[in-house]
Design an enzyme around this catalytic site. Sequence first.
Site, mmCIF file in Angstrom:
data_model
loop_
_atom_site.group_PDB
_atom_site.id
_atom_site.type_symbol
_atom_site.label_atom_id
_atom_site.label_comp_id
_atom_site.label_asym_id
_atom_site.label_seq_id
_atom_site.Cartn_x
_atom_site.Cartn_y
_atom_site.Cartn_z
ATOM 1 N N HIS A 67 0.815 -1.218 0.000
ATOM 2 C CA HIS A 67 0.000 0.000 0.000
ATOM 3 C C HIS A 67 0.850 1.270 0.000
ATOM 4 C CE1 HIS A 67 0.352 -0.296 4.514
ATOM 5 N NE2 HIS A 67 0.365 1.022 4.402
ATOM 6 N N ASP A 112 -0.049 -7.657 1.664
ATOM 7 C CA ASP A 112 0.449 -6.281 1.666
ATOM 8 C C ASP A 112 1.980 -6.282 1.731
ATOM 9 O OD1 ASP A 112 0.328 -3.566 1.522
ATOM 10 O OD2 ASP A 112 -0.116 -3.246 3.637
ATOM 11 N N SER A 208 4.386 2.580 8.102
ATOM 12 C CA SER A 208 4.114 1.473 7.189
ATOM 13 C C SER A 208 5.325 1.115 6.348
ATOM 14 C CB SER A 208 2.965 1.831 6.247
ATOM 15 O OG SER A 208 1.750 1.794 6.924
#
EC number: 3.4.21.-
Length: 262
Positions: A67, A112, A208
Site C-alpha cells: 500500500h 500487503d 508502514s
Amino acid sequence: MVLIRVLANLLILQLSYAQKSSELVIGGDECNINEHRFLVALYDYWSQSFLCGGTLINEEWVLTAKHCDRTHILIYVGVHDRSVQFDKEQRRFPKEKYFFDCSNNFTKWDKDIMLIRLNKPVSYSEHIAPLSLPSSPPIVGSVCRAMGWGQTTSPQETLPDVPHCANINLLDYEVCRTAHPQFRLPATSRTLCAGVLEGGIDTCNRDSGGPLICNGQFQGIVFWGPDPCAQPDKPGLYTKVFDHLDWIQSIIAGEKTVNCPP
C-alpha cells in the site's frame, strides 16, 4: 513512540481499515543512528512528501508494504535525520516492482508486501547495511523492535525528523481477531499480531513498510493498525516475512516462474 500507520484512509483490497503507510512509532525513543542501517525512506517523486519506510535486504533489493506504492517513488538509503539535505548518492529509483499475487492459502489480508529492485546497487557503509531475511519463523511471546519516521502522537499528527524505535510484543493471532471483530479477520492468516496491550506504545501513520525485528530477525512489515494508534487492547497486524520467503527468493534469483509458498 507510536509507529503511526498510514491512517490516511487508504482502502486496500476493498477493506476499510487504517493502514500504516506513514505511521510513526508512538511511545518510543529516537533510534540510535547505528541501529537502523537497513531502514530506507520512501518519498513521492512529484510531491516530495514522505510516504513510508522500507527495509534493505541486499545491495539491490528493498522490501516494503504494497500500500506504499505510488506511480513514481524515490528511495533514500542511509537516512537518519530527514531534515538534513540528502546526498544524491543516497537516492535510488525502482527499477522493478513486484507484488504478491499467490492465491493458494493466502487471503487478501496476507498480501500487503512489495519487493523493489533498485535502479543501481547501493554501497555498504557505516550507515548502510542490509537486514537478512529470517531463517526461522517468529515465536509468539517474543519482544520485537519496531522503527520508523511515523507519527509520534495520535490522533494529532506529529512527524519526527529522526526515526523512533520501540519494543512491542508478538501476540497470538487470535488476540487481533478478538480485538477487531468488525473486520472479520480470517480464522487463519499469514499476518503477525503485535503490540502492547496496555496501550501507549505502537506503530502509527507513516511507519508502514518498515521492519518488525524479533530476536534479531526480520519477521514483519508494518501493515495495519487502529486509529488512533496505541490504544489499549488494540494491537496491529504485520505482514509475515517468513511465509513469503519462497516468493521473495525466487524473484531475487531471477527465476522465470515465481514460487508461491504452500
